[in-house]
Design a protein around this motif. Structure first.
Motif, mmCIF file in Angstrom:
data_model
loop_
_atom_site.group_PDB
_atom_site.id
_atom_site.type_symbol
_atom_site.label_atom_id
_atom_site.label_comp_id
_atom_site.label_asym_id
_atom_site.label_seq_id
_atom_site.Cartn_x
_atom_site.Cartn_y
_atom_site.Cartn_z
ATOM 1 N N ASN A 142 -3.664 7.568 16.896
ATOM 2 C CA ASN A 142 -3.175 7.823 18.252
ATOM 3 C C ASN A 142 -2.048 8.850 18.175
ATOM 4 O OD1 ASN A 142 -2.198 7.811 20.856
ATOM 5 N ND2 ASN A 142 -1.800 5.614 20.943
ATOM 6 N N VAL A 143 -2.395 10.122 18.275
ATOM 7 C CA VAL A 143 -1.401 11.188 18.126
ATOM 8 C C VAL A 143 -0.376 11.145 19.253
ATOM 9 C CG1 VAL A 143 -2.848 12.894 19.310
ATOM 10 C CG2 VAL A 143 -1.033 13.657 17.759
ATOM 11 N N THR A 144 -0.823 10.839 20.471
ATOM 12 C CA THR A 144 0.108 10.755 21.601
ATOM 13 C C THR A 144 1.093 9.614 21.398
ATOM 14 O OG1 THR A 144 -1.569 11.641 23.115
ATOM 15 C CG2 THR A 144 0.316 10.500 24.101
ATOM 16 N N GLY A 145 0.576 8.498 20.897
ATOM 17 C CA GLY A 145 1.443 7.349 20.644
ATOM 18 C C GLY A 145 2.504 7.656 19.611
ATOM 19 N N LEU A 146 2.110 8.347 18.542
ATOM 20 C CA LEU A 146 3.079 8.705 17.501
ATOM 21 C C LEU A 146 4.116 9.679 18.048
ATOM 22 C CD1 LEU A 146 4.066 8.521 14.612
ATOM 23 C CD2 LEU A 146 2.461 10.346 13.997
ATOM 24 N N GLU A 147 3.668 10.638 18.819
ATOM 25 C CA GLU A 147 4.595 11.622 19.389
ATOM 26 C C GLU A 147 5.622 10.945 20.297
ATOM 27 O OE1 GLU A 147 4.457 15.955 21.697
ATOM 28 O OE2 GLU A 147 2.685 14.659 21.710
ATOM 29 N N VAL A 148 5.163 10.035 21.147
ATOM 30 C CA VAL A 148 6.060 9.322 22.058
ATOM 31 C C VAL A 148 7.025 8.431 21.273
ATOM 32 C CG1 VAL A 148 6.171 7.558 23.863
ATOM 33 C CG2 VAL A 148 4.475 9.394 24.015
ATOM 34 N N ASP A 149 6.519 7.744 20.256
ATOM 35 C CA ASP A 149 7.370 6.868 19.458
ATOM 36 C C ASP A 149 8.460 7.648 18.731
ATOM 37 O OD1 ASP A 149 6.098 4.575 20.203
ATOM 38 O OD2 ASP A 149 4.853 4.413 18.407
ATOM 39 N N LEU A 150 8.085 8.776 18.153
ATOM 40 C CA LEU A 150 9.068 9.594 17.437
ATOM 41 C C LEU A 150 10.132 10.131 18.385
ATOM 42 C CD1 LEU A 150 6.695 11.582 15.044
ATOM 43 C CD2 LEU A 150 8.353 9.835 14.374
ATOM 44 N N GLU A 151 9.706 10.455 19.590
ATOM 45 C CA GLU A 151 10.643 11.025 20.571
ATOM 46 C C GLU A 151 11.578 9.961 21.138
ATOM 47 O OE1 GLU A 151 10.550 13.380 24.896
ATOM 48 O OE2 GLU A 151 8.739 13.276 23.656
ATOM 49 N N ASN A 152 11.042 8.753 21.369
ATOM 50 C CA ASN A 152 11.820 7.733 22.072
ATOM 51 C C ASN A 152 12.460 6.671 21.182
ATOM 52 O OD1 ASN A 152 11.104 8.923 24.541
ATOM 53 N ND2 ASN A 152 9.260 7.674 24.716
ATOM 54 N N LYS A 153 12.021 6.592 19.915
ATOM 55 C CA LYS A 153 12.510 5.509 19.056
ATOM 56 C C LYS A 153 13.238 5.982 17.802
ATOM 57 C CE LYS A 153 8.784 2.379 20.496
ATOM 58 N NZ LYS A 153 7.633 1.543 20.032
ATOM 59 N N VAL A 192 0.835 14.343 9.837
ATOM 60 C CA VAL A 192 -0.103 13.237 10.037
ATOM 61 C C VAL A 192 -1.234 13.651 10.970
ATOM 62 C CG1 VAL A 192 -0.360 10.872 10.868
ATOM 63 C CG2 VAL A 192 1.690 11.520 9.598
ATOM 64 N N ASN A 193 -0.910 14.367 12.038
ATOM 65 C CA ASN A 193 -1.951 14.801 12.973
ATOM 66 C C ASN A 193 -2.937 15.754 12.282
ATOM 67 O OD1 ASN A 193 -3.284 15.136 15.480
ATOM 68 N ND2 ASN A 193 -2.188 17.065 15.794
ATOM 69 N N GLY A 194 -2.412 16.698 11.521
ATOM 70 C CA GLY A 194 -3.285 17.636 10.821
ATOM 71 C C GLY A 194 -4.193 16.936 9.835
ATOM 72 N N PHE A 195 -3.637 15.976 9.122
ATOM 73 C CA PHE A 195 -4.409 15.250 8.111
ATOM 74 C C PHE A 195 -5.470 14.362 8.749
ATOM 75 C CE2 PHE A 195 -4.960 11.471 5.382
ATOM 76 C CZ PHE A 195 -5.458 12.094 4.237
ATOM 77 N N MET A 196 -5.093 13.586 9.746
ATOM 78 C CA MET A 196 -6.032 12.655 10.377
ATOM 79 C C MET A 196 -7.102 13.377 11.191
ATOM 80 S SD MET A 196 -5.193 9.656 9.311
ATOM 81 C CE MET A 196 -6.204 8.658 10.403
ATOM 82 N N SER A 197 -6.814 14.604 11.613
ATOM 83 C CA SER A 197 -7.790 15.379 12.380
ATOM 84 C C SER A 197 -8.802 16.088 11.489
ATOM 85 C CB SER A 197 -7.069 16.418 13.251
ATOM 86 O OG SER A 197 -6.173 15.799 14.143
ATOM 87 N N ASN A 198 -8.495 16.158 10.197
ATOM 88 C CA ASN A 198 -9.358 16.846 9.242
ATOM 89 C C ASN A 198 -10.430 15.871 8.728
ATOM 90 O OD1 ASN A 198 -10.528 18.322 7.185
ATOM 91 N ND2 ASN A 198 -8.593 18.968 6.265
#
Length: 331
Positions: free
Chosen positions: A58-69, A84-90
């Motif tokens: 969940n790339v959006t979830g990770l982005e939101v968590d990093l920004e808010n937590k 992580v996004n680049g790796f998991m998308s490959n």
């Protein structure tokens, strides 16, 4: 699973079992087969498996968590999200993702590992595909180094054989015996398969306080020069950090071939936290506990922390590490 769905499955399964006694032997065989299939369905519904239902990034979830937590870590947040996004998308990565997280205690290294796990695995850190090794717990005796090397290789091979999307977190790398981590070098390299097992989709995360002095010194230099911490970039730290870790005899990465062969994809620096970041941590912890965030309490918690340099009180000595216990006192 919602409770209603759970009880419906149990009801159907129980009904099928009762019906067994009402039919002749041939029909009974059919009903028992249906019951077994339902049992397998219920088992599969609950039991974690290595498939997209249980493992989905969940790339959006990770982005939101990093920004808010995660607070005060603009460099780490940016690197982690992109890596992580680049790796998991490959769909066909050439090697496992290897991240080495460095910084002083309480700056968020363990927390980031948790956020990554929560946004990849449905069960988060409780997933059977997430494996945490702690140096002093799993590898306590220097005299057993050869045994540890063999065990570590077998543990990793066995778990990746079970699920190619496994994650391995090595905590307290600064306390690990030098040379131990080199035993898993082949699994981190650019191999298609080793003994029939592909490690290319696995994730390895190393957590260490080693290199923290270099990071702190850079942050202090920027502060003394009147520059904002957000001006610090990865290029200001990455080379210095990798050299510091490689040449530090107290580091588990001392003279390791993982660095020498460029198998660590990113050295991720975690900056020392300032007063304002400690306040943010306190407010976030209140919210996580279901409490209404109280600015005055957060300020009291932050004021109660120890800072350095002593005269200027710029950076928190323990970051946000003691926030939970301090909140227990003030709330």
């Amino acid at each position: 699973m919602k409770a209603a769905h759970f009880y419906l499955l149990l009801h159907v399964f129980s009904t099928a079992s009762v019906l067994v006694n009402a039919f002749d032997p041939i029909t009974t065989t059919v009903v028992v087969s249906v019951g077994a299939a339902l049992g397998r369905t219920i088992y599969d519904y609950f039991h974690e498996r290595c498939d997209p239902k249980w493992i989905s990034f969940n790339v959006t979830g990770l982005e939101v968590d990093l920004e808010n937590k995660l607070f005060g870590q603009h460099i780490a947040s940016r690197i982690i999200l992109k890596a992580v996004n680049g790796f998991m998308s490959n769909v066909n990565p050439k090697k496992p993702l290897v991240l080495s997280l460095h910084g002083w205690t309480g700056t968020g290294k363990n927390f980031v590992s948790q956020l990554i796990a929560e946004n990849i695995y449905k069960e988060g850190m409780d997933s059977s595909f997430v494996h945490v090794f702690t140096s002093e717990l799993h590898f306590p005796h220097p005299s057993q180094l050869d045994t540890y090397k063999s065990q570590l290789q077998q543990w990793i091979k066995g778990n990746v054989s079970n699920c190619e999307r496994s994650m391995f977190i090595f905590d307290e790398m600064d306390k690990m015996h030098p040379g131990l981590i080199d035993s898993i070098k082949p699994y981190l390299d650019y191999y298609d398969k080793l003994d029939g097992v592909s490690y290319r989709k696995a994730i390895f995360i190393f957590l260490s306080n080693a290199g923290g002095e270099s990071i702190i010194q850079t942050a202090l230099d920027f502060w003394k020069a009147g520059r904002e911490r957000e001006e610090i970039e990865l290029r200001d730290l990455e080379t210095l950090l990798s050299l510091s870790v490689f040449n530090n005899k107290k580091s588990g990465l001392w003279h390791t071939s993982l660095i020498d062969k460029n198998l660590v994809d990113f050295f991720v620096p975690f900056l020392p936290l300032e007063y304002r970041h400690v306040v943010q941590c306190a407010l976030a912890e209140m919210e996580a506990r279901g409490l209404r965030p109280d600015q005055s309490v957060a300020d009291q918690v932050a004021r109660d922390c120890v800072y350095f340099p002593k005269s200027e009180r710029v950076f928190s000595v323990k970051g946000c590490k003691t926030i939970e216990s301090k909140l227990d006192y003030y709330t």
